[in-house]
Design a protein around this motif. Structure first.
Motif, PDB file in Angstrom:
ATOM      1  N   SER A  31       0.839  -1.194   0.000  1.00 36.47           N
ATOM      2  CA  SER A  31       0.000   0.000   0.000  1.00 36.47           C
ATOM      3  C   SER A  31       0.874   1.245   0.000  1.00 36.47           C
ATOM      4  N   PRO A  32       0.550   2.188  -0.883  1.00 36.54           N
ATOM      5  CA  PRO A  32       1.330   3.414  -0.932  1.00 36.54           C
ATOM      6  C   PRO A  32       1.026   4.306   0.265  1.00 36.54           C
ATOM      7  N   TRP A  41       5.204  10.668  -1.737  1.00 33.20           N
ATOM      8  CA  TRP A  41       4.034  11.279  -2.355  1.00 33.20           C
ATOM      9  C   TRP A  41       3.916  10.944  -3.828  1.00 33.20           C
ATOM     10  N   TYR A  42       5.034  10.754  -4.513  1.00 33.20           N
ATOM     11  CA  TYR A  42       4.990  10.456  -5.944  1.00 33.20           C
ATOM     12  C   TYR A  42       4.335   9.098  -6.192  1.00 33.20           C
ATOM     13  N   VAL A 161      -6.839  25.974 -17.483  1.00 30.59           N
ATOM     14  CA  VAL A 161      -5.547  25.575 -16.928  1.00 30.59           C
ATOM     15  C   VAL A 161      -5.733  24.650 -15.732  1.00 30.59           C
ATOM     16  N   TRP A 162      -6.703  24.980 -14.868  1.00 28.06           N
ATOM     17  CA  TRP A 162      -6.931  24.168 -13.667  1.00 28.06           C
ATOM     18  C   TRP A 162      -7.503  22.803 -14.002  1.00 28.06           C
ATOM     19  N   MET A 163      -8.048  22.627 -15.186  1.00 31.36           N
ATOM     20  CA  MET A 163      -8.507  21.302 -15.617  1.00 31.36           C
ATOM     21  C   MET A 163      -7.399  20.557 -16.351  1.00 31.36           C
ATOM     22  N   GLN A 164      -6.615  21.271 -17.150  1.00 31.02           N
ATOM     23  CA  GLN A 164      -5.591  20.617 -17.954  1.00 31.02           C
ATOM     24  C   GLN A 164      -4.440  20.078 -17.119  1.00 31.02           C
ATOM     25  N   ILE A 165      -4.024  20.785 -16.096  1.00 34.07           N
ATOM     26  CA  ILE A 165      -2.872  20.339 -15.305  1.00 34.07           C
ATOM     27  C   ILE A 165      -3.131  19.000 -14.622  1.00 34.07           C
ATOM     28  N   PRO A 166      -4.230  18.837 -13.863  1.00 31.69           N
ATOM     29  CA  PRO A 166      -4.456  17.519 -13.256  1.00 31.69           C
ATOM     30  C   PRO A 166      -4.686  16.420 -14.296  1.00 31.69           C
ATOM     31  N   MET A 167      -5.349  16.779 -15.402  1.00 34.10           N
ATOM     32  CA  MET A 167      -5.581  15.790 -16.453  1.00 34.10           C
ATOM     33  C   MET A 167      -4.240  15.341 -17.044  1.00 34.10           C
ATOM     34  N   TRP A 168      -3.341  16.270 -17.285  1.00 30.50           N
ATOM     35  CA  TRP A 168      -2.041  15.939 -17.840  1.00 30.50           C
ATOM     36  C   TRP A 168      -1.243  15.074 -16.863  1.00 30.50           C
ATOM     37  N   VAL A 169      -1.281  15.426 -15.570  1.00 26.18           N
ATOM     38  CA  VAL A 169      -0.560  14.643 -14.565  1.00 26.18           C
ATOM     39  C   VAL A 169      -1.099  13.223 -14.498  1.00 26.18           C
ATOM     40  N   VAL A 171      -2.811  11.448 -16.769  1.00 28.38           N
ATOM     41  CA  VAL A 171      -2.518  10.678 -17.977  1.00 28.38           C
ATOM     42  C   VAL A 171      -1.025  10.363 -18.061  1.00 28.38           C
ATOM     43  N   SER A 172      -0.184  11.305 -17.687  1.00 33.06           N
ATOM     44  CA  SER A 172       1.262  11.045 -17.711  1.00 33.06           C
ATOM     45  C   SER A 172       1.640   9.916 -16.749  1.00 33.06           C
ATOM     46  N   LEU A 173       1.080   9.953 -15.548  1.00 31.20           N
ATOM     47  CA  LEU A 173       1.373   8.892 -14.587  1.00 31.20           C
ATOM     48  C   LEU A 173       0.761   7.564 -15.026  1.00 31.20           C
ATOM     49  N   ALA A 174      -0.386   7.598 -15.674  1.00 30.82           N
ATOM     50  CA  ALA A 174      -0.986   6.364 -16.190  1.00 30.82           C
ATOM     51  C   ALA A 174      -0.094   5.760 -17.276  1.00 30.82           C
ATOM     52  N   LEU A 175       0.420   6.600 -18.161  1.00 29.03           N
ATOM     53  CA  LEU A 175       1.335   6.103 -19.192  1.00 29.03           C
ATOM     54  C   LEU A 175       2.615   5.570 -18.561  1.00 29.03           C
ATOM     55  N   ARG A 176       3.090   6.250 -17.537  1.00 29.77           N
ATOM     56  CA  ARG A 176       4.275   5.782 -16.829  1.00 29.77           C
ATOM     57  C   ARG A 176       4.022   4.425 -16.193  1.00 29.77           C
ATOM     58  N   ASN A 177       2.874   4.286 -15.518  1.00 29.58           N
ATOM     59  CA  ASN A 177       2.551   3.012 -14.885  1.00 29.58           C
ATOM     60  C   ASN A 177       2.428   1.897 -15.918  1.00 29.58           C
TER      61      ASN A 177
END
Length: 191
Positions: A31-32, A41-42, A161-169, A171-177
């Motif tokens: 568990s993280p 936190w990452y 901007v407030w919608m794009q930043i969390p969406m980008w994070v 999706v980026s972490l999903a691609l990383r995973n």
């Protein structure tokens, strides 16, 4: 690049490939924890629900379309841009146009207020500093009333901007995973 099986079906909240249950892709087993642990936190963010939803969406898109991963990623980005970013950008454009149309009215009201404050200041005997304070206070009130009247507060223009930043994070972490391919203790999802 690896490619998931095309026969995908959804049972409950977990996806199954080729008939067998799929283990969720994770980077760290166990568990993280938000802080103080090796992942910190990452890793906690990489294991959050929105990131897992993004992973599931990418896997479902790839499996449903039968495209290679690079094409599924491009299609997913295009889908997010057209479903989320485009409507928000249109809303932002309308809002900025309303703000721009208010500028002549604000300028006219500011000139009128400046005259009224200077007349009142001379009647009461205000110093320049006190007159400037009352002018700024009343101008802020007038501008706020105009924003409320036209429903166009400037902060709403930052919604994109407030919608794009969390969406980008996410999706980026999903691609990383997905690209790391590290596994849970449940086993290999690509067997």
């Amino acid at each position: 690049m690896w490619r998931l099986a095309r026969s995908v079906r959804q049972s409950g909240s977990s996806w199954q490939l080729g008939g067998g249950p799929v283990a969720r892709l994770t980077v760290a087993a166990g568990s993280p924890a938000p802080s103080g642990s090796p992942g910190g936190w990452y890793e906690w963010l990489a294991q959050s629900s929105p990131v897992h939803w993004s992973e599931d969406g990418l896997v479902a898109l790839q499996a449903a379309a039968g495209l290679p991963w690079w094409a599924a990623i491009v299609c997913g980005a295009a889908l997010l841009r057209s479903a989320v970013t485009l409507p928000l950008a249109a809303h932002q454009g309308r809002l900025l146009a309303k703000l721009e149309n208010l500028q002549p009215e604000i300028k006219k009201l500011a000139e009128q207020l400046h005259y009224e404050v200077s007349v009142r200041g001379k009647q009461v005997g205000w110093s320049e500093k006190v007159a400037r304070f009352h002018f700024k206070k009343n101008l802020r009130r007038i501008i706020t009333e105009l924003y409320i009247r036209d429903n166009c507060h400037p902060f709403k223009a930052t919604l994109l901007v407030w919608m794009q930043i969390p969406m980008w994070v996410c999706v980026s972490l999903a691609l990383r995973n997905c690209s790391v391919g590290a596994l849970d203790s449940e086993g290999d999802p690509f067997e």
